[in-house]
Design a protein around this motif. Sequence first.
Motif, mmCIF file in Angstrom:
data_model
loop_
_atom_site.group_PDB
_atom_site.id
_atom_site.type_symbol
_atom_site.label_atom_id
_atom_site.label_comp_id
_atom_site.label_asym_id
_atom_site.label_seq_id
_atom_site.Cartn_x
_atom_site.Cartn_y
_atom_site.Cartn_z
ATOM 1 N N VAL A 80 1.321 7.284 -6.040
ATOM 2 C CA VAL A 80 2.857 6.423 -5.652
ATOM 3 C C VAL A 80 3.370 5.645 -6.591
ATOM 4 O O VAL A 80 4.958 5.524 -5.862
ATOM 5 C CB VAL A 80 2.043 5.273 -4.267
ATOM 6 C CG1 VAL A 80 2.360 4.474 -3.829
ATOM 7 C CG2 VAL A 80 1.039 5.680 -3.110
ATOM 8 N N SER A 81 3.010 5.541 -7.627
ATOM 9 C CA SER A 81 3.541 4.263 -8.126
ATOM 10 C C SER A 81 4.440 5.723 -8.909
ATOM 11 O O SER A 81 5.895 5.191 -9.263
ATOM 12 C CB SER A 81 2.605 4.048 -9.439
ATOM 13 O OG SER A 81 1.579 3.138 -8.905
ATOM 14 N N GLU A 82 4.442 7.082 -9.464
ATOM 15 C CA GLU A 82 5.021 7.539 -10.063
ATOM 16 C C GLU A 82 6.236 8.161 -9.015
ATOM 17 O O GLU A 82 7.463 8.078 -9.662
ATOM 18 C CB GLU A 82 4.571 9.171 -10.759
ATOM 19 C CG GLU A 82 3.033 8.396 -11.465
ATOM 20 C CD GLU A 82 2.604 10.051 -12.256
ATOM 21 O OE1 GLU A 82 2.400 10.046 -13.418
ATOM 22 O OE2 GLU A 82 2.632 10.961 -10.529
ATOM 23 N N SER A 104 10.178 -2.329 3.494
ATOM 24 C CA SER A 104 8.566 -1.980 3.715
ATOM 25 C C SER A 104 7.929 -1.423 2.417
ATOM 26 O O SER A 104 8.797 -0.433 2.262
ATOM 27 C CB SER A 104 7.691 -1.683 4.787
ATOM 28 O OG SER A 104 6.525 -1.489 4.520
ATOM 29 N N MET A 105 7.530 -2.600 1.426
ATOM 30 C CA MET A 105 6.981 -1.258 0.185
ATOM 31 C C MET A 105 5.598 -2.721 -0.424
ATOM 32 O O MET A 105 5.479 -2.634 0.697
ATOM 33 C CB MET A 105 7.745 -1.847 -0.913
ATOM 34 C CG MET A 105 9.134 -1.646 -1.176
ATOM 35 S SD MET A 105 10.055 -2.766 -2.943
ATOM 36 C CE MET A 105 12.494 -3.045 -2.096
ATOM 37 N N THR A 106 4.958 -0.850 -0.264
ATOM 38 C CA THR A 106 3.840 -1.300 -0.930
ATOM 39 C C THR A 106 3.928 -2.690 -2.158
ATOM 40 O O THR A 106 4.866 -2.450 -2.929
ATOM 41 C CB THR A 106 3.064 -0.066 -2.240
ATOM 42 O OG1 THR A 106 3.180 0.167 -3.096
ATOM 43 C CG2 THR A 106 3.221 1.491 -1.455
ATOM 44 N N LEU A 107 2.315 -2.846 -2.548
ATOM 45 C CA LEU A 107 2.203 -3.881 -3.427
ATOM 46 C C LEU A 107 2.859 -3.707 -4.368
ATOM 47 O O LEU A 107 2.860 -4.460 -5.165
ATOM 48 C CB LEU A 107 1.358 -4.451 -2.765
ATOM 49 C CG LEU A 107 0.294 -5.592 -3.871
ATOM 50 C CD1 LEU A 107 1.109 -6.850 -3.491
ATOM 51 C CD2 LEU A 107 -1.179 -5.892 -4.089
ATOM 52 N N VAL A 158 -0.315 -1.913 -0.076
ATOM 53 C CA VAL A 158 -0.821 -2.431 1.387
ATOM 54 C C VAL A 158 0.633 -3.030 1.085
ATOM 55 O O VAL A 158 1.633 -2.958 0.117
ATOM 56 C CB VAL A 158 -1.768 -3.903 0.937
ATOM 57 C CG1 VAL A 158 -0.960 -4.890 2.290
ATOM 58 C CG2 VAL A 158 -2.928 -3.812 1.504
ATOM 59 N N PRO A 159 1.606 -2.131 2.927
ATOM 60 C CA PRO A 159 2.976 -2.133 2.350
ATOM 61 C C PRO A 159 3.145 -3.991 2.736
ATOM 62 O O PRO A 159 2.016 -4.923 3.772
ATOM 63 C CB PRO A 159 3.203 -1.695 3.827
ATOM 64 C CG PRO A 159 2.329 -1.700 4.505
ATOM 65 C CD PRO A 159 1.111 -1.695 3.522
ATOM 66 N N ASP A 182 -1.439 -7.947 -7.923
ATOM 67 C CA ASP A 182 -1.216 -8.594 -6.606
ATOM 68 C C ASP A 182 -0.010 -10.037 -6.375
ATOM 69 O O ASP A 182 -0.463 -11.123 -5.425
ATOM 70 C CB ASP A 182 -2.826 -9.521 -5.886
ATOM 71 C CG ASP A 182 -3.582 -9.839 -6.986
ATOM 72 O OD1 ASP A 182 -3.209 -10.808 -7.893
ATOM 73 O OD2 ASP A 182 -4.758 -10.560 -6.983
ATOM 74 N N ALA A 183 0.561 -9.983 -7.328
ATOM 75 C CA ALA A 183 1.246 -10.991 -7.065
ATOM 76 C C ALA A 183 2.963 -10.678 -7.162
ATOM 77 O O ALA A 183 3.423 -10.972 -8.355
ATOM 78 C CB ALA A 183 1.237 -11.897 -8.415
ATOM 79 N N PRO A 184 2.887 -10.380 -5.887
ATOM 80 C CA PRO A 184 4.147 -9.872 -6.111
ATOM 81 C C PRO A 184 5.739 -11.110 -5.829
ATOM 82 O O PRO A 184 7.011 -10.523 -6.532
ATOM 83 C CB PRO A 184 4.728 -9.210 -4.441
ATOM 84 C CG PRO A 184 3.720 -9.970 -4.491
ATOM 85 C CD PRO A 184 2.392 -10.026 -4.840
ATOM 86 N N LEU A 185 5.309 -12.262 -6.006
ATOM 87 C CA LEU A 185 6.010 -13.775 -5.962
ATOM 88 C C LEU A 185 5.988 -14.066 -7.292
ATOM 89 O O LEU A 185 6.860 -15.097 -6.971
ATOM 90 C CB LEU A 185 5.634 -14.247 -4.384
ATOM 91 C CG LEU A 185 5.524 -14.104 -2.968
ATOM 92 C CD1 LEU A 185 5.081 -14.792 -2.486
ATOM 93 C CD2 LEU A 185 6.477 -13.408 -2.777
ATOM 94 N N THR A 186 5.621 -13.652 -8.346
ATOM 95 C CA THR A 186 5.850 -13.666 -9.683
ATOM 96 C C THR A 186 6.989 -13.899 -9.702
ATOM 97 O O THR A 186 7.646 -12.544 -10.430
ATOM 98 C CB THR A 186 5.287 -12.433 -10.603
ATOM 99 O OG1 THR A 186 4.418 -13.142 -10.172
ATOM 100 C CG2 THR A 186 4.811 -13.873 -11.882
#
Length: 266
Positions: free
Chosen positions: A63-65, A31-34, A22-23, A105-109
């Motif tokens: 996507v990750s690579e 915009s970046m993916t989660l 999800v962007p 799922d915790a990009p704000l960590t």
Amino acid sequence: MSVLIAIPARYASTRYPGKPLVPLTGAKGESMTLIERSWRAARSVSGVDRVVVATDDERIRDVSEGFGAEVVMTSENCQNGTERCAEAHAVLGGGYEIIVNLQGDAPLTPHWFVEDLVSGLRAAPDAGVATPVLRCDGSALNSLLNDRKHGRVGGTTAVFGRDHSAMYFSKEVVPFTSQTYTGDESTPVFHHVGVYAYRPDALAAYPGWPAGPLEQLEGLEQLRFMENGRKVLCVEVEARGRQFWELNNPQDVPKIEEMMAAMGLE
């Protein structure tokens, strides 16, 4: 003491299929993916020897690579992130003294959540696993209560004893309080931050235990440690003015983007 961060990510989420891809749009419109934002959060943590994405999905791998992450492919049979981290550690040949599960799922960590978590586990030799907890202010508590009011399974709360050993984790808001809180008022409720630090022996033992009734009812993987008599250490972390929320449902996307804009996070 060597530290590995593994970011478990699966495509087939029950509540939000495809969630890692999800962007999310930051404060400057980028915009970046989660999964990339979670990887960047992991890379900002000091004292870490290696960061990997652990997945069973080729789309997430590709996507990750593509943004430069190291990927470890794991089995489709992993029931949760802890099992996936255990498998990833084994695939890598083991050898790390602390393995951190920074869920995707915790990009704000913030980096200090993880740094304080690792320090807390190091200081507690009787604990095989540790996890951060953040005291809710009135706004955060009301967001949790609002999710439950509308039938959404949102954040998790934690209760723990004087020695910070976990007593219970729940997707309900615990402990119950009849008082109304607003704004930045301090509350007695602690938001569980979905990050774990494990000692390798505790992590290796975990997949061999069957999921217990509490884990199955709550859908919370950390309860398996407690149901098998293992101490889970709750490490209290400080927000330092940062807002924190996890992406559990589609409704969380605009909420997190608003937080990123408010904090100026790109």
